[in-house]
Design an enzyme around this catalytic site. Structure first.
Site, PDB file in Angstrom:
ATOM      1  N   CYS A 130       0.817  -1.230   0.000  1.00  0.00           N
ATOM      2  CA  CYS A 130       0.000   0.000   0.000  1.00  0.00           C
ATOM      3  C   CYS A 130       0.849   1.277   0.000  1.00  0.00           C
ATOM      4  CB  CYS A 130      -0.961   0.000   1.175  1.00  0.00           C
ATOM      5  SG  CYS A 130      -0.289  -0.685   2.683  1.00  0.00           S
ATOM      6  N   HIS A 245      -2.790   6.096   4.937  1.00  0.00           N
ATOM      7  CA  HIS A 245      -1.348   6.286   5.139  1.00  0.00           C
ATOM      8  C   HIS A 245      -0.923   7.679   4.655  1.00  0.00           C
ATOM      9  CE1 HIS A 245      -1.512   2.102   5.836  1.00  0.00           C
ATOM     10  NE2 HIS A 245      -0.754   1.641   4.862  1.00  0.00           N
TER      11      HIS A 245
HETATM   12  N1  LIG Z   1      -4.645  -3.944   4.819  1.00  0.00           N
HETATM   13  C1  LIG Z   1      -4.043  -3.331   3.821  1.00  0.00           C
HETATM   14  O1  LIG Z   1      -4.136  -2.084   3.673  1.00  0.00           O
HETATM   15  C2  LIG Z   1      -3.254  -4.095   2.792  1.00  0.00           C
HETATM   16  C3  LIG Z   1      -2.778  -3.394   1.712  1.00  0.00           C
HETATM   17  C4  LIG Z   1      -2.082  -4.068   0.717  1.00  0.00           C
HETATM   18  C5  LIG Z   1      -1.890  -5.431   0.832  1.00  0.00           C
HETATM   19  N2  LIG Z   1      -2.343  -6.101   1.923  1.00  0.00           N
HETATM   20  C6  LIG Z   1      -2.140  -7.539   1.974  1.00  0.00           C
HETATM   21  O2  LIG Z   1      -3.401  -8.165   1.719  1.00  0.00           O
HETATM   22  C7  LIG Z   1      -3.495  -9.385   2.462  1.00  0.00           C
HETATM   23  C8  LIG Z   1      -4.739  -9.334   3.344  1.00  0.00           C
HETATM   24  O3  LIG Z   1      -4.626  -8.258   4.266  1.00  0.00           O
HETATM   25  P1  LIG Z   1      -5.839  -7.796   5.201  1.00  0.00           P
HETATM   26  O4  LIG Z   1      -5.386  -6.518   5.788  1.00  0.00           O
HETATM   27  O5  LIG Z   1      -7.128  -7.858   4.480  1.00  0.00           O
HETATM   28  O6  LIG Z   1      -5.814  -8.947   6.325  1.00  0.00           O
HETATM   29  P2  LIG Z   1      -6.972  -9.298   7.398  1.00  0.00           P
HETATM   30  O7  LIG Z   1      -7.880  -8.146   7.585  1.00  0.00           O
HETATM   31  O8  LIG Z   1      -6.240  -9.829   8.577  1.00  0.00           O
HETATM   32  O9  LIG Z   1      -7.792 -10.480   6.678  1.00  0.00           O
HETATM   33  C9  LIG Z   1      -7.223 -11.754   6.464  1.00  0.00           C
HETATM   34  C10 LIG Z   1      -8.157 -12.617   5.648  1.00  0.00           C
HETATM   35  O10 LIG Z   1      -7.494 -13.876   5.458  1.00  0.00           O
HETATM   36  C11 LIG Z   1      -8.443 -14.904   5.769  1.00  0.00           C
HETATM   37  N3  LIG Z   1      -7.766 -16.121   6.201  1.00  0.00           N
HETATM   38  C12 LIG Z   1      -6.975 -16.305   7.289  1.00  0.00           C
HETATM   39  N4  LIG Z   1      -6.585 -17.600   7.369  1.00  0.00           N
HETATM   40  C13 LIG Z   1      -7.147 -18.233   6.310  1.00  0.00           C
HETATM   41  C14 LIG Z   1      -7.147 -19.578   5.849  1.00  0.00           C
HETATM   42  N5  LIG Z   1      -6.456 -20.533   6.470  1.00  0.00           N
HETATM   43  N6  LIG Z   1      -7.835 -19.881   4.714  1.00  0.00           N
HETATM   44  C15 LIG Z   1      -8.537 -18.923   4.070  1.00  0.00           C
HETATM   45  N7  LIG Z   1      -8.587 -17.627   4.454  1.00  0.00           N
HETATM   46  C16 LIG Z   1      -7.909 -17.299   5.561  1.00  0.00           C
HETATM   47  C17 LIG Z   1      -9.260 -14.317   6.909  1.00  0.00           C
HETATM   48  O11 LIG Z   1     -10.441 -15.076   7.055  1.00  0.00           O
HETATM   49  P3  LIG Z   1     -11.121 -15.303   8.505  1.00  0.00           P
HETATM   50  O12 LIG Z   1     -11.920 -14.051   8.777  1.00  0.00           O
HETATM   51  O13 LIG Z   1     -11.964 -16.497   8.307  1.00  0.00           O
HETATM   52  O14 LIG Z   1     -10.008 -15.484   9.495  1.00  0.00           O
HETATM   53  C18 LIG Z   1      -9.487 -12.907   6.343  1.00  0.00           C
HETATM   54  O15 LIG Z   1     -10.530 -12.942   5.397  1.00  0.00           O
HETATM   55  C19 LIG Z   1      -2.170  -9.504   3.230  1.00  0.00           C
HETATM   56  O16 LIG Z   1      -1.252 -10.260   2.466  1.00  0.00           O
HETATM   57  C20 LIG Z   1      -1.706  -8.061   3.321  1.00  0.00           C
HETATM   58  O17 LIG Z   1      -0.304  -7.951   3.480  1.00  0.00           O
HETATM   59  C21 LIG Z   1      -3.038  -5.467   2.904  1.00  0.00           C
END
Ligand SMILES: NC(=O)c1ccc[n+]([C@@H]2O[C@H](COP(=O)([O-])OP(=O)(O)OC[C@H]3O[C@@H](n4cnc5c(N)ncnc54)[C@H](OP(=O)(O)O)[C@@H]3O)[C@@H](O)[C@H]2O)c1
Length: 256
Positions: A130, A245
């Site tokens: 991001c 950010h």
């Molecule tokens: N947040 C940001 O601004 C941002 C920006 C760019 C990139 N990213 C990247 O995008 C990705 C997701 O980030 P996020 O912020 O959305 O994370 P998050 O809010 O923690 O969400 C994680 C997701 O992964 C799922 N998950 C966890 N364990 C799993 C499993 N074993 N099988 C299937 N699904 C599973 C969770 O489902 P449950 O609810 O069922 O646990 C949830 O839907 C990461 O790689 C992060 O680095 C994030």
């Protein structure tokens, strides 16, 4: 591919997944069916999409048949584990994690900056970090006109960037005085409070004393601008802001 698409979102209950679903609600891309996946613990949940309530399914290696385009929004370890099963089923994968960003043959796309790189994808398209995205969007036109040779960037990164558990932790620390369990890295033994604090660490430290997040900004920017000679130093700091950010950027260019 068919004229209307079966689209999937892996990580549909997370912060990025939720945002992808909101964008899909607004897109003009014709969607025949939306399939939503998360972990076992989300089984039974339903997510609203337009006028439908869609069941969240558990992600398994057999989840991918019949899907045209699949957004991955999960940890990079999970993306690494599952993306190839999807590709083997002919699914076009758009991955938000860092798992494939630096791989040759995987375009790292910010549509406003290097959408033309999509032509060389081989089934996986990666989305940058991001902080990198907003950096390259701000600098793209300057780079085209004056050729950037050096960037010194400091980030002030919101808690949303660390996922939904981190955001909940900030909220509960503001309301009460709960012990930190997530930031800077969930799997660490030592955690720091983020409410009324700043944490000068986003992701793990590497041998060069920069963090992974800081080095992602270096390598991803060089890849998107197709110029590994650009000198970049990044300092990434987590601040107690929910979403959004900020960055301060110092630049040197070849042309005055
Ligand atoms: N947040 C940001 O601004 C941002 C920006 C760019 C990139 N990213 C990247 O995008 C990705 C997701 O980030 P996020 O912020 O959305 O994370 P998050 O809010 O923690 O969400 C994680 C997701 O992964 C799922 N998950 C966890 N364990 C799993 C499993 N074993 N099988 C299937 N699904 C599973 C969770 O489902 P449950 O609810 O069922 O646990 C949830 O839907 C990461 O790689 C992060 O680095 C994030």
């Amino acid at each position: 591919m068919s004229k209307d698409y079966v689209i999937g979102v892996v990580g549909a209950t997370g912060l990025v997944g939720e945002m992808i679903i909101k964008c899909l609600e607004k897109t003009s891309i014709p969607i025949r069916k939306l399939k939503l996946f998360a972990s076992e613990k989300s089984l039974g949940k339903k997510i609203k999409f337009k006028d439908q309530e869609i069941d969240v399914l558990e992600l398994t290696k057999d989840s991918f048949s019949g899907i045209d385009i699949l957004f991955f929004a999960v940890l990079s370890s999970l993306a690494k584990e599952y993306v190839n099963y999807a590709r083997n089923k002919g699914v076009l994968v758009i991955d938000n994690s860092s798992a494939f960003r630096m791989e040759k043959g995987v375009p790292l796309i910010v549509p406003e900056v290097n959408g033309e790189d999509l032509v060389y994808h081989q089934g996986i398209i990666a989305n940058p970090n991001c902080s990198t995205i907003q950096l390259v969007v701000a600098l793209n036109n300057i780079h085209k006109e004056y050729k950037i040779k050096k960037i010194i960037v400091s980030t002030y990164q919101a808690v949303s960037g660390a996922g939904k558990d981190a955001l909940l932790e900030l909220e509960s620390q503001i309301e009460g005085d709960t012990e930190p369990k997530i930031l800077p890295i969930k799997s660490n033994i030592k955690h720091y409070k983020i409410a009324y604090n700043v944490i000068p660490q986003v992701d793990e430290f590497l041998d060069n004393n920069y963090t992974k997040e800081e080095m992602k900004m270096v390598y991803e920017t060089q890849k998107i601008f197709k110029d590994p000679s650009i000198e970049i130093s990044a300092t990434c700091v987590r601040v107690p802001v929910k979403v959004g950010h900020s960055e301060s950027i110092y630049l040197e260019t070849e042309k005055p």
